[in-house]
Design an enzyme around this catalytic site. Structure first.
Site, PDB file in Angstrom:
ATOM      1  N   LYS A   1       0.428  -1.503  -0.212  1.00 46.22           N
ATOM      2  CA  LYS A   1       0.320  -0.001  -0.042  1.00 46.22           C
ATOM      3  C   LYS A   1       1.041   1.367   0.081  1.00 46.22           C
ATOM      4  O   LYS A   1       0.850   2.257  -0.369  1.00 46.22           O
ATOM      5  CB  LYS A   1      -0.958  -0.131   1.719  1.00 46.22           C
ATOM      6  CG  LYS A   1      -2.330  -0.888   1.114  1.00 46.22           C
ATOM      7  CD  LYS A   1      -2.942  -0.714  -0.205  1.00 46.22           C
ATOM      8  CE  LYS A   1      -4.312  -1.662  -0.238  1.00 46.22           C
ATOM      9  NZ  LYS A   1      -5.307  -1.056  -1.570  1.00 46.22           N
TER      10      LYS A   1
ATOM     11  N   SER B   1      -3.808 -12.327   2.975  1.00 46.36           N
ATOM     12  CA  SER B   1      -4.116 -11.803   1.545  1.00 46.36           C
ATOM     13  C   SER B   1      -2.737 -12.624   0.665  1.00 46.36           C
ATOM     14  O   SER B   1      -3.151 -12.501  -0.189  1.00 46.36           O
ATOM     15  CB  SER B   1      -3.860 -10.321   0.942  1.00 46.36           C
ATOM     16  OG  SER B   1      -3.158  -9.404   1.436  1.00 46.36           O
TER      17      SER B   1
END
Lengths: 91, 310
Positions: free
Chosen positions: B44, B262
């Site tokens: 991110k 994830s």
């Protein structure tokens, strides 16, 4: 005994779009099995081979059933059981 | 050579998986992009940096303003990290049941937190931050990662060219989970420009009720990100939460890679793709490290005594 079970947003589409469902049950396990009897397509999302999937969070009032007696946790009339999202907050 | 903290965003290592791939055809290679090498510890950082820099260029983010968003996850940590490094305050709304590690990490980085009612989930956090920003637009910059084209652009400009260079242009399959869809959309667009034969495969949870933090079930969500195009994936690969948990344990115990849930889902999907191939170079994204999820119960399961080499 009437127990109210709250359904998280992610699962409402499999529970007739209801946010809550009222059912008669004396244990958490009986309640959840009653719920999927009423809404069979909900079953595979919370159960795997008859057992609650490991990441499914179920609370009686404010208590996680993992710290109570799991599916054998007894229920009293008027209690609220909640299935809460598997991810806290997220993204 | 002088290195600043922001130089630690991007140019992450591409790791070849060698132990979980033993059953594959000899012509098949599987790689994971080690995104926890970024400054803020996750993939991110890339979109957060691009959105902040884009905000500065457009004049939407000016000195003295605060970055505001609703996120308890890696994006929040990326904003808090970048805000500290660039001199912007950061205000984040998040549900009060966000993990204690997250809350402590964000506070340690100096972010101001607005904790919203847990039972109302992310939706209340989002409305709370939108109201705050709408009331004082001069004070806050709201990047809105779900709609901001600078999010996929970060991957178009960094993630994809890095993968291309690191595989010497040999990549045949790109596998990535959809959250905001920024990683998938930006990377796949660039990779297909470089080689139209590349297959771009999207990873999805098997159910809207899942434990893949940061991943969005696109088929059921009412908030499909504006940046997502459902026609973009060549195929969608569904991963069960249990499969991701088991893969996280296998990666830790058989590859020495402690990655998040994830990332583990991505590897599970990448290996499924790889098993069908005779030749190919499959690349996926290892979004973050496991140290943000160590309090999760699934680590305690010991399904992998097998092959422990004892």
């Amino acid at each position: 005994m009437a127990i109210t079970i709250t359904i998280p947003t992610a699962l409402r589409q499999y529970a007739g779009n209801n946010a809550t469902v009222a059912l008669e049950a004396d244990t958490v396990g009986a309640l959840l099995h009653g719920l999927i009897e009423q809404y069979p397509t909900l079953g595979k999302h919370i159960f795997d081979s008859g057992k609650l999937r490991s990441f499914v969070n179920v609370y009686v009032g404010d208590e996680d059933i993992r710290y109570l007696q799991g599916e054998a946790t007894p229920l009293k009339d008027g209690e609220t059981v909640s299935i809460i999202p598997a991810i806290a907050g997220g993204r | 050579m002088r290195t600043t903290p922001l130089d630690l965003i991007g140019n992450t290592p591409l790791l070849r998986l060698t132990r979980l791939t033993t059953g594959l055809a000899p012509g098949v290679e599987v790689y994971g992009k080690a995104e926890w090498y970024n400054l803020g510890g996750s993939v991110k950082d890339r979109p957060a940096l691009w959105m902040v820099r884009d905000g500065e260029r457009r004049g939407a983010l000016r000195p003295g303003m605060r970055i505001a968003d609703a996120t308890s996850g890696n994006t929040g940590i990326a904003y808090a990290t970048l805000g500290a490094a660039l001199g912007y305050g950061v205000t984040l709304a998040l549900p009060a049941n966000a993990s204690p590690e997250r809350i402590r990490t964000l506070r340690a980085l100096g972010a101001e937190l607005i904790l919203t009612d847990a039972s109302e989930g992310m939706d209340l956090a989002i409305t709370t931050i939108r109201e705050l920003v709408a009331g004082q637009p001069e004070r806050f910059f709201y990047p809105d990662q779900y709609s901001n084209p600078a999010n996929p652009q970060a991957h178009y400009e960094t993630t994809a060219p890095e993968i291309w260079a690191q595989t010497d242009g040999r990549i045949t399959h790109f596998v990535a989970a959809l959250g905001t869809s920024g990683t998938f959309m930006g990377s796949s667009r660039r990779l297909r420009e470089l080689n139209p034969q590349i297959q771009a495969l999207a990873v999805q949870p098997d159910s809207p009720y899942h434990a893949l933090e940061g991943v969005k079930h696109m088929a059921s969500t009412r908030l499909v990100p504006d940046i997502y195009n459902p026609a973009a994936p060549d195929a969608v690969i569904e991963v069960r939460s249990e499969e991701a948990f088991a893969m996280a344990r296998r990666l830790a115990r058989r590859e020495g890679l402690l990655v998040g849930i994830s990332a583990a889902a991505n590897v599970a999907a990448a290996l499924r793709v790889a098993r069908e191939l005779e030749h190919g170079v499959v690349v996926t994204i290892l979004c973050d490290s496991a140290n943000r999820y160590l309090s999760e119960r699934f680590w305690e399961d010991s399904d992998l005594i097998e092959g422990a080499g004892i």
